[in-house]
Write a protein that holds these residues in place. Structure first.
Motif, short mmCIF file in Angstrom:
data_model
loop_
_atom_site.label_atom_id
_atom_site.label_comp_id
_atom_site.label_asym_id
_atom_site.label_seq_id
_atom_site.Cartn_x
_atom_site.Cartn_y
_atom_site.Cartn_z
N ASP A 285 35.96 -91.57 36.65
CA ASP A 285 36.20 -92.47 35.52
C ASP A 285 36.96 -93.71 36.00
OD1 ASP A 285 39.04 -91.98 35.53
OD2 ASP A 285 38.67 -90.09 34.48
N GLU A 286 37.20 -94.62 35.07
CA GLU A 286 37.76 -95.92 35.41
C GLU A 286 39.21 -95.85 35.88
OE1 GLU A 286 38.99 -97.07 30.80
OE2 GLU A 286 37.39 -98.14 31.83
N ASP A 287 39.89 -94.72 35.66
CA ASP A 287 41.29 -94.61 36.10
C ASP A 287 41.41 -94.40 37.60
OD1 ASP A 287 42.30 -94.97 33.56
OD2 ASP A 287 42.23 -92.84 33.07
N TRP A 288 40.34 -93.99 38.25
CA TRP A 288 40.37 -93.89 39.70
C TRP A 288 40.26 -95.29 40.29
CZ3 TRP A 288 41.91 -89.57 41.89
CH2 TRP A 288 41.69 -88.35 41.25
N PRO A 289 40.92 -95.56 41.39
CA PRO A 289 40.91 -96.93 41.95
C PRO A 289 39.51 -97.39 42.33
CG PRO A 289 42.61 -95.58 42.98
CD PRO A 289 41.77 -94.65 42.17
N GLU A 290 39.29 -98.67 42.13
CA GLU A 290 38.02 -99.26 42.55
C GLU A 290 37.95 -99.27 44.07
OE1 GLU A 290 35.57 -103.49 42.06
OE2 GLU A 290 37.46 -103.14 41.00
N GLY A 291 36.79 -98.94 44.60
CA GLY A 291 36.60 -98.94 46.04
C GLY A 291 37.02 -97.65 46.73
N MET A 292 37.42 -96.64 45.95
CA MET A 292 37.82 -95.37 46.54
C MET A 292 36.59 -94.59 47.01
SD MET A 292 39.93 -92.20 44.81
CE MET A 292 38.48 -91.47 44.00
N ARG A 293 36.67 -94.06 48.21
CA ARG A 293 35.60 -93.22 48.76
C ARG A 293 36.11 -91.79 48.87
NH1 ARG A 293 34.10 -95.64 54.42
NH2 ARG A 293 32.19 -94.42 54.14
N VAL A 294 35.22 -90.84 48.63
CA VAL A 294 35.56 -89.43 48.79
C VAL A 294 34.67 -88.85 49.89
CG1 VAL A 294 35.67 -87.16 47.71
CG2 VAL A 294 36.28 -89.21 46.39
N ILE A 295 35.30 -88.32 50.92
CA ILE A 295 34.60 -87.77 52.07
C ILE A 295 34.88 -86.27 52.14
CG2 ILE A 295 34.40 -87.83 54.60
CD1 ILE A 295 35.28 -90.79 54.40
#
Length: 447
Positions: A285-295
């Motif tokens: 959702d929008e509360d997660w930072p923009e540009g965050m990647r999950v590996i």
């Protein structure tokens, strides 16, 4: 001829002189020095830090230093030390700020003397200065103020700590220690924000240093508010990420050709382990930072390991979030797993006074944590300045004490100077001499 039993302690006293830490503490603590006082508060705190560095774990152990005046100088009495800590604890917030200021100034001196070996030397987005955060449990064996039951069914405290990582060639130094009751949450965002701010202030690169600083945290830091704080600070981050309940379904959606071989900590391919990016499959959702990647990393449990209910198709899955956009997935993943070095730093801190908080009041134990941080720094700076390219820089406290600090020596006086003649029976006397020679030639920051 007079003799001393801890001649190697001169490595620590020379480190204090070269970095100006004692002088900075004295200046910062002027408001708490009583008129006509014989002993300076800064010198007393420096002596307590030296006590922890050489193996003490309570105030009374300062007697170890008091017994060696030729090495450590004049040391205050136990009642004087007790009265000072009582006075400092009565104004603990202001005292913590004063000590932190002194530590920042001394760290600036130490890193300037270290030159290319300093953790901040040539820090870039590709090769950032690394700050690790982690919490640890400290057991209390009596009813100390704010000691509480812990999530592991113990009783005590739950401090949150930050360390700067010196990399594989060195150790690390404590930047911040937030003392908390034992029932404090592991993922409390407000506490992480406070420690992040204190740690960034200590490294002297500004409150928003950019991508040349990397903050690593385990899964406890993987909250939206903590990540938003890191984004606000404009740092790079690598933070543990809790996989959602529908992970098995997401796992099956990852094409087989997307998985890349994972690396060991030494950069070699690890058989049976792979990494892939999961970002596009997650409902963020929008509360997660923009540009965050999950590996995500998958790995077969080692032979004999007990399977867990959240293992998927025989694989153990772990994930982390990062805002680093460049680099191979395997390189980013092994960079995150090197956060495990923080456990070594915590173990060393517990070996220098953090294992047992010896004082009764919570405020006094907050001061004690500052003394532990001072001991951590002095020892780390000794290695950084005296043994920059030597294996001794990586030695943990117990080995340093037995090999370097506890070397006996005799004292001679020549040309109004004291000269320590180290025992030739010691296998490590040459290491002490070489380190002392390097430290002694460093200029005094006071000029």
């Amino acid at each position: 001829m007079p003799a001393v039993g801890q001649a190697g302690g001169v490595l620590l006293t020379q480190t204090l002189r070269a970095t100006g830490l004692t002088a900075e503490l004295s200046r910062a603590l002027v408001p708490w020095r009583k008129q006509f006082a014989r002993h300076d508060p800064g010198k007393i705190l420096a002596d307590l830090a030296l006590t922890l560095a050489v193996g003490g774990d309570c105030l009374a152990d300062v007697a170890t230093l008091r017994a060696e005046p030729e090495v450590y100088g004049l040391v205050a009495s136990d009642p004087t030390i007790s009265r000072l800590l009582t006075a400092l604890a009565a104004d603990v917030d202001a005292v913590e700020n004063a000590i932190s200021l002194a530590r920042r100034r001394a760290r600036k001196n130490a890193w300037a003397l270290a030159g290319d070996h300093a953790p901040s030397a040539s820090a870039t987005a590709k090769n950032p200065l690394v700050i690790d955060l982690d919490a640890s449990l400290v057991t209390s064996h009596s009813e100390k103020e704010s000691a509480r039951p812990t999530f592991k069914r113990g009783f005590g405290f739950h401090p949150l700590l930050a360390f700067v990582d010196h990399g594989s060639g060195g150790s690390g130094e404590m930047l911040a220690c937030l003392l908390r009751p034992g029932n404090a949450g592991s993922n409390t965002a407000a506490d992480h924000k406070s420690v992040i701010a204190d740690a960034l202030a200590q490294v002297g690169m500004g409150s928003r240093p950019g991508k040349k600083v990397l903050v690593r945290i385990d899964g406890a830091g993987g909250t939206k508010k903590t990540l938003q704080e890191l984004v606000k600070r404009r740092v790079s981050y690598s933070v543990g990420f809790t996989l959602p309940a529908n992970t098995p379904e997401l796992f099956r959606l990852i094409p087989k050709d997307v998985w890349e071989p994972a690396y060991n900590s030494d950069g070699e391919v690890r058989e049976g382990a792979d990494v892939a990016e999961l970002t596009g499959l997650l409902d963020l959702d929008e509360d997660w930072p923009e540009g965050m990647r999950v590996i995500v990393r998958r790995e077969r449990p080692h032979p004999g390991a007990q399977l867990r209910f959240d293992d998927v198709e025989g694989y153990r899955l772990t994930a982390f979030a990062t805002n680093t956009t460049k680099g191979q997935l395997a390189d980013l993943e092994v960079r995150h797993r090197r956060r495990a070095r923080c456990e070594d730093r915590i173990r060393a801190a517990k070996d220098m006074g953090l294992r047992n908080l010896p004082l009764t009041s919570f405020a006094q134990n907050r001061i004690w944590c500052q003394i532990v941080a001072l001991a951590s720094e002095i020892t780390a700076w000794m290695g950084l300045l005296g043994y920059a390219d030597q294996p001794a820089r990586r030695w943990e406290p117990k080995r340093v004490r037995h090999r370097l600090f506890q070397i006996p020596a005799s004292i001679a006086r020549h040309a109004r100077q004291r000269v320590l003649h180290l025992s030739d029976q010691s296998l490590w006397a040459g290491i002490v001499r070489a380190g002392h020679a390097r430290l002694a030639q460093l200029p005094d920051p006071a000029g």
